[in-house]
Design an enzyme around this catalytic site. Structure first.
Site, PDB file in Angstrom:
ATOM      1  N   CYS A   1       0.854  -1.189   0.000  1.00 10.53           N
ATOM      2  CA  CYS A   1       0.000   0.000   0.000  1.00 10.53           C
ATOM      3  C   CYS A   1       0.891   1.240   0.000  1.00 10.53           C
ATOM      4  O   CYS A   1       1.799   1.357   0.833  1.00 10.53           O
ATOM      5  CB  CYS A   1      -0.909  -0.001   1.227  1.00 10.53           C
ATOM      6  SG  CYS A   1      -1.869   1.526   1.445  1.00 10.53           S
TER       7      CYS A   1
ATOM      8  N   CYS B   1       0.387   3.265   3.627  1.00 12.34           N
ATOM      9  CA  CYS B   1       0.872   2.769   4.913  1.00 12.34           C
ATOM     10  C   CYS B   1       1.956   1.707   4.800  1.00 12.34           C
ATOM     11  O   CYS B   1       2.554   1.318   5.805  1.00 12.34           O
ATOM     12  CB  CYS B   1      -0.286   2.222   5.745  1.00 12.34           C
ATOM     13  SG  CYS B   1      -1.027   0.697   5.083  1.00 12.34           S
TER      14      CYS B   1
ATOM     15  N   CYS C   1      -7.315  -0.938   1.354  1.00 18.65           N
ATOM     16  CA  CYS C   1      -6.309  -1.470   2.254  1.00 18.65           C
ATOM     17  C   CYS C   1      -6.929  -1.667   3.631  1.00 18.65           C
ATOM     18  O   CYS C   1      -7.551  -0.752   4.184  1.00 18.65           O
ATOM     19  CB  CYS C   1      -5.121  -0.512   2.338  1.00 18.65           C
ATOM     20  SG  CYS C   1      -3.896  -0.960   3.587  1.00 18.65           S
TER      21      CYS C   1
ATOM     22  N   CYS D   1      -5.215   0.947   6.427  1.00 16.47           N
ATOM     23  CA  CYS D   1      -5.430   2.399   6.469  1.00 16.47           C
ATOM     24  C   CYS D   1      -6.670   2.857   5.709  1.00 16.47           C
ATOM     25  O   CYS D   1      -7.008   4.038   5.738  1.00 16.47           O
ATOM     26  CB  CYS D   1      -4.209   3.134   5.938  1.00 16.47           C
ATOM     27  SG  CYS D   1      -3.895   2.859   4.169  1.00 16.47           S
TER      28      CYS D   1
ATOM     29  N   CYS E   1      -8.324  -5.673  -9.711  1.00 19.61           N
ATOM     30  CA  CYS E   1      -7.931  -4.635 -10.661  1.00 19.61           C
ATOM     31  C   CYS E   1      -7.525  -3.397  -9.852  1.00 19.61           C
ATOM     32  O   CYS E   1      -8.372  -2.715  -9.271  1.00 19.61           O
ATOM     33  CB  CYS E   1      -9.106  -4.322 -11.589  1.00 19.61           C
ATOM     34  SG  CYS E   1      -8.708  -3.198 -12.937  1.00 19.61           S
TER      35      CYS E   1
END
Length: 222
Positions: free
Chosen positions: A93, A96, A142, A145, A165
């Site tokens: 991510c 984070c 995510c 976060c 995707c």
């Protein structure tokens, strides 16, 4: 006479139809469906384990990264950094740093966005219904976060049949060499800490002042 009777019958039928329409009350839409149509994505209230201020994110993210992850935007197809990326490693991510996908699960979907058929581990991504643009999709965020990543579709390859995707702007990347270095560093740190603890214990046993060794039960320096 026949024409008069037909006219009377038509008039009566028209009145009955008008009364039926005026008495019909359309059912109220379900509150959840209404809110979903208005705001686009149907999410339950959730406190993410990791949070950042918007001021901080605007400073360290690019405008596109901020738009995608915080405003649920979408980058242009075939323009993202990781669309044709083929290095071995882990996709994380961008907000984070949480690990999301392994390079071994990435495949060419010809969609114009990075696509993966599985997660790095269960629970690394949170799913939510998305009704924006007048269609139903499944949004991916995510789990650490809450950053918007992209969408999930059921047209991926075996063995999962899933296609995550994902926008390149929502991803970071850690190569296999970086993973190895991080593992070696962690192992070396652990060895050093263990040796220091043992030396401290021996010094104390030999009659030296306790202050020269590591305090019993104290925090280890990393």
């Amino acid at each position: 006479m026949a024409a008069l009777l037909r006219r009377v019958a038509c008039t009566a039928l028209l009145r009955a139809t008008t009364q039926a329409r005026s008495s019909y009350v359309a059912p109220a839409p379900h509150p959840g469906a209404l809110s979903a149509m208005l705001i686009g994505t149907c999410r339950t209230k959730k406190t993410w384990p990791v949070s950042f201020s918007q001021e901080e994110l605007k400073q360290r993210l690019t405008p596109m990264q901020y738009h995608v992850t915080q405003e649920r935007g979408t980058e242009s197809a075939f323009r993202g950094e990781f669309t044709d990326h083929k290095e071995d490693g882990t996709y994380t991510c961008v907000v984070c740093g949480a690990p999301l996908f392994k390079s071994g699960t990435k495949f060419n979907s010809r969609s114009g966005w990075p696509s993966f058929f599985d997660l790095v581990k269960d629970g690394s991504v949170t799913l939510a219904d998305d009704f924006s643009h007048g269609i139903h999709r499944v949004e991916t965020t995510c789990s650490q976060c809450g950053a918007h990543l992209g969408h999930l579709f059921d047209d991926g390859p075996r063995p999962t049949g899933k296609r995550y995707c994902i926008n390149s702007a929502s991803l970071g990347f850690q190569g296999s060499e970086a993973d190895a270095v991080a593992t070696e560093t962690a192992a070396a740190t652990a060895t050093t800490t263990t040796s220091a603890s043992e030396d401290g214990g021996g010094a104390k046993a030999g009659g030296l002042p306790a202050s020269t060794g590591a305090p019993a039960g104290g925090k280890k320096e990393l």
